[in-house]
Design a protein around this motif. Structure first.
Motif, PDB file in Angstrom:
ATOM      1  N   ASP A  52       0.816  -1.206   0.000  1.00 33.72           N
ATOM      2  CA  ASP A  52       0.000   0.000   0.000  1.00 33.72           C
ATOM      3  C   ASP A  52       0.854   1.262   0.000  1.00 33.72           C
ATOM      4  N   VAL A  53       1.971   1.237   0.714  1.00 35.16           N
ATOM      5  CA  VAL A  53       2.885   2.381   0.695  1.00 35.16           C
ATOM      6  C   VAL A  53       3.353   2.639  -0.739  1.00 35.16           C
ATOM      7  N   LEU A  54       3.753   1.582  -1.439  1.00 35.33           N
ATOM      8  CA  LEU A  54       4.228   1.736  -2.816  1.00 35.33           C
ATOM      9  C   LEU A  54       3.114   2.215  -3.748  1.00 35.33           C
ATOM     10  N   LEU A  55       1.937   1.650  -3.597  1.00 29.82           N
ATOM     11  CA  LEU A  55       0.826   2.046  -4.460  1.00 29.82           C
ATOM     12  C   LEU A  55       0.410   3.491  -4.211  1.00 29.82           C
ATOM     13  N   ASP A  56       0.470   3.938  -2.950  1.00 33.24           N
ATOM     14  CA  ASP A  56       0.163   5.339  -2.652  1.00 33.24           C
ATOM     15  C   ASP A  56       1.100   6.272  -3.405  1.00 33.24           C
ATOM     16  N   ILE A  57       2.392   5.949  -3.369  1.00 34.42           N
ATOM     17  CA  ILE A  57       3.376   6.781  -4.054  1.00 34.42           C
ATOM     18  C   ILE A  57       3.142   6.739  -5.561  1.00 34.42           C
ATOM     19  N   SER A  58       2.870   5.556  -6.094  1.00 34.93           N
ATOM     20  CA  SER A  58       2.649   5.420  -7.530  1.00 34.93           C
ATOM     21  C   SER A  58       1.417   6.186  -7.981  1.00 34.93           C
ATOM     22  N   GLU A  59       0.362   6.191  -7.163  1.00 32.47           N
ATOM     23  CA  GLU A  59      -0.850   6.922  -7.528  1.00 32.47           C
ATOM     24  C   GLU A  59      -0.618   8.428  -7.538  1.00 32.47           C
ATOM     25  N   GLN A  60       0.252   8.899  -6.660  1.00 37.47           N
ATOM     26  CA  GLN A  60       0.537  10.323  -6.611  1.00 37.47           C
ATOM     27  C   GLN A  60       1.320  10.787  -7.840  1.00 37.47           C
ATOM     28  N   ASP A  61       2.243   9.956  -8.323  1.00 37.30           N
ATOM     29  CA  ASP A  61       3.070  10.347  -9.463  1.00 37.30           C
ATOM     30  C   ASP A  61       3.398   9.118 -10.306  1.00 37.30           C
TER      31      ASP A  61
ATOM     32  N   SER B 242       6.641   8.976 -12.506  1.00 40.39           N
ATOM     33  CA  SER B 242       7.970   8.843 -11.914  1.00 40.39           C
ATOM     34  C   SER B 242       8.154   7.532 -11.172  1.00 40.39           C
ATOM     35  N   PHE B 243       7.081   7.029 -10.572  1.00 35.40           N
ATOM     36  CA  PHE B 243       7.161   5.754  -9.849  1.00 35.40           C
ATOM     37  C   PHE B 243       6.060   4.865 -10.412  1.00 35.40           C
ATOM     38  N   THR B 244       6.435   4.055 -11.384  1.00 32.16           N
ATOM     39  CA  THR B 244       5.460   3.317 -12.173  1.00 32.16           C
ATOM     40  C   THR B 244       5.058   2.004 -11.509  1.00 32.16           C
ATOM     41  N   ILE B 245       4.101   1.340 -12.128  1.00 29.05           N
ATOM     42  CA  ILE B 245       3.697   0.020 -11.663  1.00 29.05           C
ATOM     43  C   ILE B 245       4.856  -0.962 -11.776  1.00 29.05           C
ATOM     44  N   ASN B 246       5.736  -0.776 -12.765  1.00 29.07           N
ATOM     45  CA  ASN B 246       6.924  -1.633 -12.860  1.00 29.07           C
ATOM     46  C   ASN B 246       7.836  -1.446 -11.656  1.00 29.07           C
ATOM     47  N   ASP B 247       7.947  -0.204 -11.159  1.00 28.68           N
ATOM     48  CA  ASP B 247       8.728   0.037  -9.948  1.00 28.68           C
ATOM     49  C   ASP B 247       8.095  -0.663  -8.751  1.00 28.68           C
ATOM     50  N   VAL B 248       6.770  -0.611  -8.688  1.00 31.20           N
ATOM     51  CA  VAL B 248       6.061  -1.322  -7.624  1.00 31.20           C
ATOM     52  C   VAL B 248       6.326  -2.812  -7.726  1.00 31.20           C
ATOM     53  N   ARG B 249       6.268  -3.332  -8.957  1.00 26.87           N
ATOM     54  CA  ARG B 249       6.449  -4.780  -9.136  1.00 26.87           C
ATOM     55  C   ARG B 249       7.848  -5.227  -8.740  1.00 26.87           C
TER      56      ARG B 249
END
Length: 580
Positions: free
Chosen positions: A356-365, A368-375
């Motif tokens: 959830d921390v990663l998804l929050d950051i990805s949703e904000q930008d 710059s922080f893509t779903i691939n970064d989350v993965r």
């Protein structure tokens, strides 16, 4: 001139003459490789001279030209063959004998050993003091280049990343594994532990069965449901494909690491192992993408008021917005963001799962922080979170199953602390299981899930009285350190008393490294210990186990982790009815 300077010249000539081509197009182009031809002739001269001269004198001339080689050769170690060094030992030693090979090195040459694999020098460390020199340093935190072989699967996640990227991601993710958030995970791990017990019920009183797949599945379900917030109990085929593919990838990773001929990407792509690895990556990413998309869908339903988030993540009131400075962010995130984390630096009740921390950051930008970064991080934590824990679980079951008197002590403690309960009720109850904790720690000592960790020296450093140049590969052998008599009175035996307070309090801080040590230690070690205690407490509350193979007959097979060669074969007998 440093060895790498010659390699740079070769690369420069190759890039200039071939440009975008993968290989020389014809003999006319080949004739233009003047510097490469000189390199080949010089290597052939060295081989010829070694045939007529002894190896020591040949390397003396080599040393004169290359200070790097001269420094490393001051460290004791096997001579190996000219040019190839100990290349053939790594390639042809079976995976279930490689740890014994390293043990022989340490027995012969001492606590610090040098070896050559072709042109690559490696320093092996087998003492707590020398391990501390490397692992406790903030200078020697970069992983060895072979960790890059994980990138097709794990990208540049926390395991592999270096420098500022590693610092920022570590800072962002550490609070998601704070001890206070573990209480939210407790119920899910207990439920999956009871599910494990139910599945094992059909195996009781059989002549033998392999318990490894059951414990591995349990640990995978746990990491998905807790850290990821996604239940995967019904995704049987996806889980099976993931576990098989993880095993294949680790095998090909090991084979490539031990064979320098497969280090260059161009050569590795020509091998059959590359195709196997890429097929495995496709299935591994299918699993992680499924986990991410499930969590995103659940978050969207929650925002619409249609559902509550898993693991009691729903907050009272509106999500809190906190300000994070540039210094706290991955450089990829760019300018300072107001990140709706609902989490890590507010009250404990507002802590969030790391996905959830990663998804929050990805949703904000998202740019710059893509779903691939989350993965990348999901892949990293699913791998480390299930594989290392499952290995620790089955080695513990195996060792307890070999020692009836220790198993009896475990059963007695569980009956005293849990009473008639089927499993631990809460963290407080879990903390009372002192003897079980010593049993787990002793199992991790004898069979660490990660027997070896490798770093690259960030600057010249003195290790064991020898100067090791910057950029050297330094391999810390945790398995060796865990078996030293100077730290453990009974080093080769399964003896939980090694971790009684009176025996452990004066021990060297780097004599026990099941989760590595220093700034790059395991971010989830508290989670791992909690999970292991819950699963094993529930298991031993219900069963007696008998291990069917002697320790000398069960070898550790090394890929990237220390697995049991051939599995763990046991007999199970019920102690009490299976939970409903």
């Amino acid at each position: 001139m440093h060895l790498t300077e010659f390699q740079k010249k070769v690369h420069a000539e190759v890039d200039e003459l071939l440009e975008d081509a993968d290989a020389p197009a014809n003999s006319k182009v080949l004739l233009k490789f003047n510097y490469l031809e000189c390199v080949i002739k010089e290597s052939m001269r060295e081989v010829t001279s070694s045939c007529t001269d002894n190896f020591e004198n040949s390397w003396r001339r080599y040393d004169y030209r290359y200070p790097y080689v001269r420094l490393l050769n001051k460290i004791p170690g096997p001579d190996g063959a000219p040019i190839f060094g100990c290349f053939f030992l790594g390639v042809f030693t079976p995976r279930n004998e490689i740890i014994s090979l390293f043990e022989n090195f340490f027995d012969t040459y001492g606590h610090i050993v040098r070896s050559w694999t072709g042109p690559i020098g490696v320093i092996y460390i087998g003492s707590a003091e020398n391990a501390q020199t490397i692992l406790s340093s903030t200078t020697h935190i970069d992983k060895c280049f072979v960790y890059d072989f994980f990138k097709p699967w794990l990208g540049s996640g926390l395991l592999i990343s270096t420098g500022e990227k590693w610092h920022h991601r570590r800072r962002l993710l550490t609070p998601a594994f704070h001890f206070t958030i573990l209480e939210k995970f407790f119920g899910a791990i207990v439920a999956n532990s009871k599910l494990l017990v139910k599945k094992l019920d059909s195996k009781t009183n059989l002549p033998k069965f392999n318990i490894v797949p059951y414990l591995t599945e349990c640990s995978l379900l746990n990491i998905c449901e807790t850290a990821m917030g996604v239940k995967m109990d019904k995704e049987i085929h996806l889980r099976d494909d993931y576990l098989k593919s993880s095993h294949i990838y680790n095998q090909t990773m090991y084979d490539r690491t031990m064979n320098p001929l497969l280090h260059p990407a161009a050569l590795f792509r020509l091998s059959s192992k590359y195709k196997r690895q890429m097929n495995a990556v496709e299935l591994l990413h299918k699993m992680s993408n499924n986990v991410i998309q499930k969590r995103i869908a659940e978050r969207q339903r929650f925002k619409r008021g249609e559902a509550t988030l898993s693991n009691d993540s729903k907050l009272n009131g509106r999500p809190k917005t906190i300000h994070i400075a540039d210094s706290d962010l991955n450089p990829k995130l760019g300018k300072c963001l107001k990140v709706s984390i609902r989490s890590v630096r507010t009250a404990h009740s507002n802590r969030r799962e790391f996905l959830d921390v990663l998804l929050d950051i990805s949703e904000q930008d998202p740019g710059s922080f893509t779903i691939n970064d989350v993965r990348e991080e999901v892949d990293t934590f699913m791998f480390e979170g299930h594989d290392t824990v499952s290995i620790a679980l089955y080695w513990t079951v195996y060792l307890v199953g070999l020692h009836p008197y220790i198993q009896e002590k475990v059963h007695t403690e569980l009956d005293d602390v849990l009473g008639s309960a089927d499993a631990p009720a809460n963290l407080k109850t879990l903390q009372e299981l002192k003897y079980l904790e010593c049993v787990i720690k002793e199992s991790l000592r004898l069979y660490p899930s990660v027997p070896v960790v490798v770093r690259t020296s960030g600057e010249d450093v003195i290790i064991g009285g020898y100067k090791v140049p910057a950029g050297s590969i330094v391999s810390v052998h945790i398995h060796r350190i865990h078996h030293l008599r100077e730290h453990y009175h009974n080093p080769d035996e399964f003896d939980p008393s090694h971790f009684f307070p009176e025996n452990a309090q004066s021990r060297h801080p780097f004599a026990y490294l099941p989760f590595s040590g220093g700034p790059r230690n395991c971010i989830g070690q508290k989670y791992a210990m909690m999970e292991m205690k819950i699963v094993l407490a529930t298991f031993f509350k219900h069963y007696k186990v008998k291990s069917l193979s002697r320790r000398e007959d069960v070898k550790v097979i090394l890929d990237t982790l220390g697995r049991a060669d051939g599995g763990i074969w046991v007999q199970l007998h019920k102690r009490r009815p299976v939970v409903s």
